[in-house]
Scaffold this motif. Structure first.
Motif, PDB file in Angstrom:
ATOM      1  N   LEU A 102     -14.357  32.351 -19.076  1.00 31.53           N
ATOM      2  CA  LEU A 102     -15.026  32.762 -20.316  1.00 31.53           C
ATOM      3  C   LEU A 102     -16.031  33.874 -19.988  1.00 31.53           C
ATOM      4  N   ALA A 103     -16.266  34.719 -20.977  1.00 27.11           N
ATOM      5  CA  ALA A 103     -17.251  35.783 -20.790  1.00 27.11           C
ATOM      6  C   ALA A 103     -18.631  35.147 -20.706  1.00 27.11           C
ATOM      7  N   GLU A 105     -21.275  35.564 -22.259  1.00 30.63           N
ATOM      8  CA  GLU A 105     -21.895  35.250 -23.558  1.00 30.63           C
ATOM      9  C   GLU A 105     -21.019  34.340 -24.400  1.00 30.63           C
ATOM     10  N   ALA A 106     -19.886  33.905 -23.879  1.00 31.55           N
ATOM     11  CA  ALA A 106     -18.925  33.160 -24.704  1.00 31.55           C
ATOM     12  C   ALA A 106     -18.699  31.724 -24.252  1.00 31.55           C
ATOM     13  N   VAL A 108     -18.971  27.643 -24.136  1.00 32.48           N
ATOM     14  CA  VAL A 108     -18.932  26.630 -25.185  1.00 32.48           C
ATOM     15  C   VAL A 108     -20.370  26.171 -25.422  1.00 32.48           C
ATOM     16  N   ALA A 114     -25.924  25.952 -23.916  1.00 36.08           N
ATOM     17  CA  ALA A 114     -24.520  26.020 -23.529  1.00 36.08           C
ATOM     18  C   ALA A 114     -24.089  24.632 -23.046  1.00 36.08           C
ATOM     19  N   SER A 119     -17.384  24.364 -20.493  1.00 36.17           N
ATOM     20  CA  SER A 119     -17.079  25.796 -20.365  1.00 36.17           C
ATOM     21  C   SER A 119     -16.266  26.126 -19.117  1.00 36.17           C
ATOM     22  N   SER A 159     -28.832  31.384 -24.712  1.00 38.40           N
ATOM     23  CA  SER A 159     -28.569  32.237 -25.880  1.00 38.40           C
ATOM     24  C   SER A 159     -29.464  33.470 -25.894  1.00 38.40           C
ATOM     25  N   THR A 163     -27.797  34.772 -18.779  1.00 34.87           N
ATOM     26  CA  THR A 163     -26.399  34.565 -18.365  1.00 34.87           C
ATOM     27  C   THR A 163     -25.862  35.863 -17.790  1.00 34.87           C
TER      28      THR A 163
END
Ligand SMILES: [Cu+2]
Length: 169
Positions: A102-103, A105-106, A108, A114, A119, A159, A163
């Motif tokens: 996953l990126a 910022e992406a 789960v 997060a 993830s 958020s 990251t």
């Protein structure tokens, strides 16, 4: 008169002797056995000592704070990776290494934070108790090639930007 027949007899005897004596056949020369060539001694190949590849160890320093996570390098070769995380901030942070495609910022989410386990694969965590204001802490992993994300997951820090992608080649 007696001489001639005698001479004839003698000649005949010689002829008979000559013809009758089968010449002993000369034995064919026994073939000399060809010496079986001795195979040359197979040279025992000298084996080069098995080169034990030197373990690959990478040292990566991480600076983190409100709100960023900045590794000294973006990628390292597969092997042992020693992270030294420095938190010069005035608040505690957390450092989590996640193997994921996953990126950054992406990941789960679980509420405002997060969900690292959802993830990808969590390799390990430096807790906020270990990474208080002004603290430094280290953590090491055997890392396979792949994509990783390094985050702080305290509160909503993820958020807010804590990251970053990290690659092991
Ligand atoms: Cu944080």
């Amino acid at each position: 008169m007696s001489r001639i027949p005698l001479a004839i007899v003698a000649v005949l005897a010689l002829l008979l002797a000559a013809c009758g004596s089968d010449p002993t056949p000369t034995p064919l020369p026994t073939a000399t056995p060809t010496a079986t060539p001795v195979p040359p001694a197979t040279a025992t190949p000298t084996l080069a000592p098995t080169a034990t590849p030197a373990p690959v160890v990478s040292d990566v320093s991480i600076e983190l704070g409100s709100y960023f996570v900045t590794p000294s390098v973006a990628s390292v070769p597969a092997g042992t990776v020693n992270f030294t995380v420095n938190n010069p901030d005035t608040r505690a942070h957390v450092f989590i290494v996640i193997k994921t495609d996953l990126a950054p910022e992406a990941l789960v989410m679980a509420g405002s934070a997060a969900d690292p386990a959802a993830s990808g694969t969590v390799l390990g965590t430096i807790t906020r108790d270990q990474l208080g204001a002004g603290a430094s802490a280290s953590i090491s992993f055997e890392m396979d090639a792949g994509s990783y994300v390094l985050i702080c997951n305290r509160g909503s820090h993820y958020s807010r930007g804590m990251t970053v992608a990290f690659t092991v080649e």
